[in-house]
Enzyme design. Structure first.
Site, mmCIF file in Angstrom:
data_model
loop_
_atom_site.group_PDB
_atom_site.id
_atom_site.type_symbol
_atom_site.label_atom_id
_atom_site.label_comp_id
_atom_site.label_asym_id
_atom_site.label_seq_id
_atom_site.Cartn_x
_atom_site.Cartn_y
_atom_site.Cartn_z
ATOM 1 N N TRP A 25 18.806 86.170 2.632
ATOM 2 C CA TRP A 25 18.127 86.684 3.582
ATOM 3 C C TRP A 25 17.224 86.442 3.927
ATOM 4 C CZ3 TRP A 25 20.341 89.918 8.114
ATOM 5 C CH2 TRP A 25 18.537 90.775 8.680
ATOM 6 N N GLU A 28 5.880 95.480 17.061
ATOM 7 C CA GLU A 28 5.418 94.671 15.739
ATOM 8 C C GLU A 28 4.808 93.262 15.683
ATOM 9 O OE1 GLU A 28 9.800 96.492 13.681
ATOM 10 O OE2 GLU A 28 9.901 94.826 14.645
ATOM 11 N N ARG A 46 1.296 98.186 10.751
ATOM 12 C CA ARG A 46 1.715 97.280 9.901
ATOM 13 C C ARG A 46 1.730 95.415 10.639
ATOM 14 N NH1 ARG A 46 6.825 99.902 11.103
ATOM 15 N NH2 ARG A 46 7.801 98.694 12.580
ATOM 16 N N ASP A 47 1.789 94.467 9.971
ATOM 17 C CA ASP A 47 1.706 93.384 9.502
ATOM 18 C C ASP A 47 0.167 92.649 11.030
ATOM 19 O OD1 ASP A 47 4.741 93.483 9.848
ATOM 20 O OD2 ASP A 47 5.556 93.784 12.681
ATOM 21 N N TRP A 61 17.371 91.770 15.845
ATOM 22 C CA TRP A 61 17.728 93.408 15.561
ATOM 23 C C TRP A 61 18.816 93.562 15.868
ATOM 24 C CZ3 TRP A 61 16.592 93.125 10.655
ATOM 25 C CH2 TRP A 61 15.245 92.539 10.151
ATOM 26 N N ASP A 106 11.185 87.583 9.786
ATOM 27 C CA ASP A 106 9.928 86.917 10.038
ATOM 28 C C ASP A 106 9.452 85.555 9.776
ATOM 29 O OD1 ASP A 106 10.457 89.674 11.143
ATOM 30 O OD2 ASP A 106 8.283 90.688 10.624
ATOM 31 N N PHE A 163 5.724 93.345 3.273
ATOM 32 C CA PHE A 163 6.046 93.578 4.800
ATOM 33 C C PHE A 163 4.725 92.195 5.372
ATOM 34 C CE2 PHE A 163 8.718 97.633 6.273
ATOM 35 C CZ PHE A 163 9.546 96.710 5.442
ATOM 36 N N SER A 164 5.479 92.057 6.295
ATOM 37 C CA SER A 164 5.032 90.713 7.251
ATOM 38 C C SER A 164 3.646 91.005 7.432
ATOM 39 C CB SER A 164 5.826 90.466 8.619
ATOM 40 O OG SER A 164 6.866 90.422 8.821
HETATM 41 C C1 FRU Z 1 9.845 92.780 12.344
HETATM 42 C C2 FRU Z 1 9.267 93.875 10.911
HETATM 43 C C3 FRU Z 1 8.527 93.811 10.562
HETATM 44 C C4 FRU Z 1 7.753 94.618 9.196
HETATM 45 C C5 FRU Z 1 9.442 93.291 8.932
HETATM 46 C C6 FRU Z 1 10.052 94.260 7.976
HETATM 47 O O1 FRU Z 1 11.068 91.888 11.772
HETATM 48 O O2 FRU Z 1 10.448 95.434 10.886
HETATM 49 O O3 FRU Z 1 7.496 94.971 11.399
HETATM 50 O O4 FRU Z 1 7.322 93.768 8.550
HETATM 51 O O5 FRU Z 1 10.311 93.343 9.757
HETATM 52 O O6 FRU Z 1 10.982 92.874 7.161
#
Ligand code: FRU
Length: 508
Positions: free
Chosen positions: A46, A231, A179-180, A313, A49, A105-106
């Site tokens: 899998w 995001e 996040r991110d 998604w 991002d 995460f990202s």
């Molecule tokens: C976006 C997201 C981010 C997060 C990551 C988790 O696609 O939801 O916000 O950091 O994917 O895999």
């Protein structure tokens, strides 16, 4: 002692992974059904991002959300691949593993040229990754502060990473979606600026050293699209006619122009503290259903290079591939263009695609009047010229009559992609829906460049003013093409076959 044993085990794991990896990439053919031949996808498992994209010492690094344990989203790692030309990729061992603070995460990565972080040693410039630690236990316990920002650094040009022992560096005060982080250097104030997604807005932070962060301002609560959570934001500078603008991109899921996830953008000014948009219109980087979480490479000078995750998604977990799931879009160069005084963001394929181009073929009058072309290669650039006084379309098909149709509807002044009969579509009810992109250009003739691959199509119309990306899953390759019959629409059709980017790796 325990620490030492762990360190030794880690080194052994990394070295073993590198050896195993070398064997894998040297023997792998990357020729399974649906395997994209002109885009990056991981050998197995899998992917979502793109993360931590940074250019350093003639190498483009691409990290990505990766679950090595299967074909569905799971505990997130940062997978890693590098390229010298943005086209040919080498998958490397996983760069960051989950730890006691959570999943990885990202986030982004920067070259800390002045060693502001102090991570540099013996004159070696550190590369610093800034990412979100997502604590699944905190999430399950119903807490609000389970996402925090952390650092890792590399002293070997991005190949191996050490997590900072002072993590997290930016703590969450109770925002569930926090996040991110995307970090850039803001030269006028000699400071780092972090653009962070904070639920339904973006919050800016600044730091002298990447470790201590101060909140500057927030943006977007009542601006842009709000059909879903914000995001993976990004902010970068682009120049047009000698004037510089800051562009703020924000990914949103759901709530995209064709449903599900997509990337919106704002053009404006950033003064080190606040972002002020030129207007309050909602605009999208790519109007197709399958460009998401797109962000730009850091350290590429004035060239702004963008890459997205080529999925949505709404169905990313259901697309019918076996060995791996999902891939990246083609890398694109972003620029600004003005149409009737309105500034718009344009996306175009990076010129490095020239590296895999083969001899161009121009089709003659029979094709222009609707004759079907058969036996086409499985990956190519299609170049069209069309008169927008008429509607027109192109149908990509196979002998099973799977059909992928792209076109322009004059009455609506929109481009479209119709994958409702393109093969496997029943894994999700969203997948078969018609997708539209507005046409922004006022020119009568539209020049359209299309990157066609085994299971994806990317349309760049009018020098990238209207862009659409879509995946599709035919029963067998779509090796036929037919132009709509009506007169006056498409006046030129050229094909440039492309070599597979994996060719060098395959054993003959
Ligand atoms: C976006 C997201 C981010 C997060 C990551 C988790 O696609 O939801 O916000 O950091 O994917 O895999």
């Amino acid at each position: 002692m325990k620490k030492l044993i762990n360190a030794v085990l880690l080194v052994v794991a990394v070295l073993t992974a590198r050896v195993v990896h070398a064997q894998i990439t040297d023997t792998e053919k990357y020729d399974e059904p649906y395997r994209l031949q002109t885009h990056f996808s991981p050998r197995a498992h899998w992917i979502n991002d793109p993360n931590g994209m940074v250019y350093f010492n003639h190498t483009y690094h691409l990290f990505y959300q990766y679950f090595p344990g299967g074909n569905s989203w799971g505990p997130m790692h940062w997978g890693h691949a590098t390229s010298k030309d943005l086209i040919h990729w080498h998958e490397l061992p996983i760069a960051l593993y989950p730890d006691s603070l959570g999943y990885i995460f990202s986030g982004s990565a920067v070259v800390d040229a002045d060693n502001t972080s102090g991570f540099g040693k013996d004159g070696k410039k550190p590369l610093v990754a800034i990412f979100t630690h997502h604590d699944p236990k905190g999430e399950q316990a119903g807490k609000d502060n389970f996402q925090n920002q952390s650092l890792a650094y590399s002293l070997d040009e991005g190949y191996t990473w050490t997590k900072y022992n002072g993590n997290p560096v930016l703590k969450n005060s109770g925002i569930r979606d926090f996040r991110d982080p995307k970090v850039c250097w803001f030269a006028p104030a000699s400071k780092w600026v972090m653009t962070l997604a904070t639920k339904d807005k973006v919050t800016f932070y600044s730091s002298p050293n990447l470790k201590d962060w101060t909140r500057e301002s927030e943006f977007g609560e009542k601006l842009g699209a709000h059909g879903g959570v914000w995001e993976c934001p990004d902010m970068f500078k682009l120049t047009i006619g000698g004037r510089a603008y800051w562009v703020l991109t924000v990914n949103i899921n759901p709530g995209g122009p064709n449903g599900g996830s997509a990337t919106q953008y704002f053009i404006g000014q950033f003064n080190g503290t606040t972002f002020t948009p030129l207007d309050n219109k909602t605009r999208w980087v790519d109007y197709g259903p399958d460009e998401y979480a797109g962000v730009t490479w850091s350290n590429t000078g004035s060239r702004v290079l963008f890459l997205g995750w080529m999925s949505n998604w709404a169905y990313a977990g259901q697309v019918p591939t076996d060995k791996w799931r999902n891939a990246m879009t083609a890398p694109r160069q972003l620029s600004l263009n003005s149409v009737n005084g309105e500034l718009l963001l344009c996306s175009n394929l990076v010129h490095e695609y020239d590296h895999i181009k083969q001899k161009e073929v121009t089709f003659g009058s029979k094709v222009l009047t609707g004759q079907k072309v058969k036996g086409l290669p499985h990956q190519y650039l299609l170049k069209l010229k069309a008169n927008t006084a008429h509607s027109f379309s192109v149908t990509f098909s196979n002998s099973n009559d799977n059909q992928l149709v792209i076109g322009y509807n004059k009455a609506m002044n929109r481009f479209y992609i119709d994958r409702s009969k393109s093969g496997k579509i029943d894994f999700n009810p969203e997948f078969g829906k018609l997708c539209f992109a507005p046409r922004f250009s006022k020119a009568k003739i539209s020049a359209i460049e299309i990157l066609f691959d085994t299971s994806s199509i990317e349309i760049f119309a009018d020098k990238g003013l209207s862009t659409m990306t879509s995946v599709y899953f035919p029963e067998k390759p779509l090796d036929q093409l037919q132009i709509s019959k009506q007169k006056g629409g498409i006046s030129q059709v050229k094909i440039v076959p492309l070599k597979s980017i994996w060719q060098k790796l395959a054993i003959k």
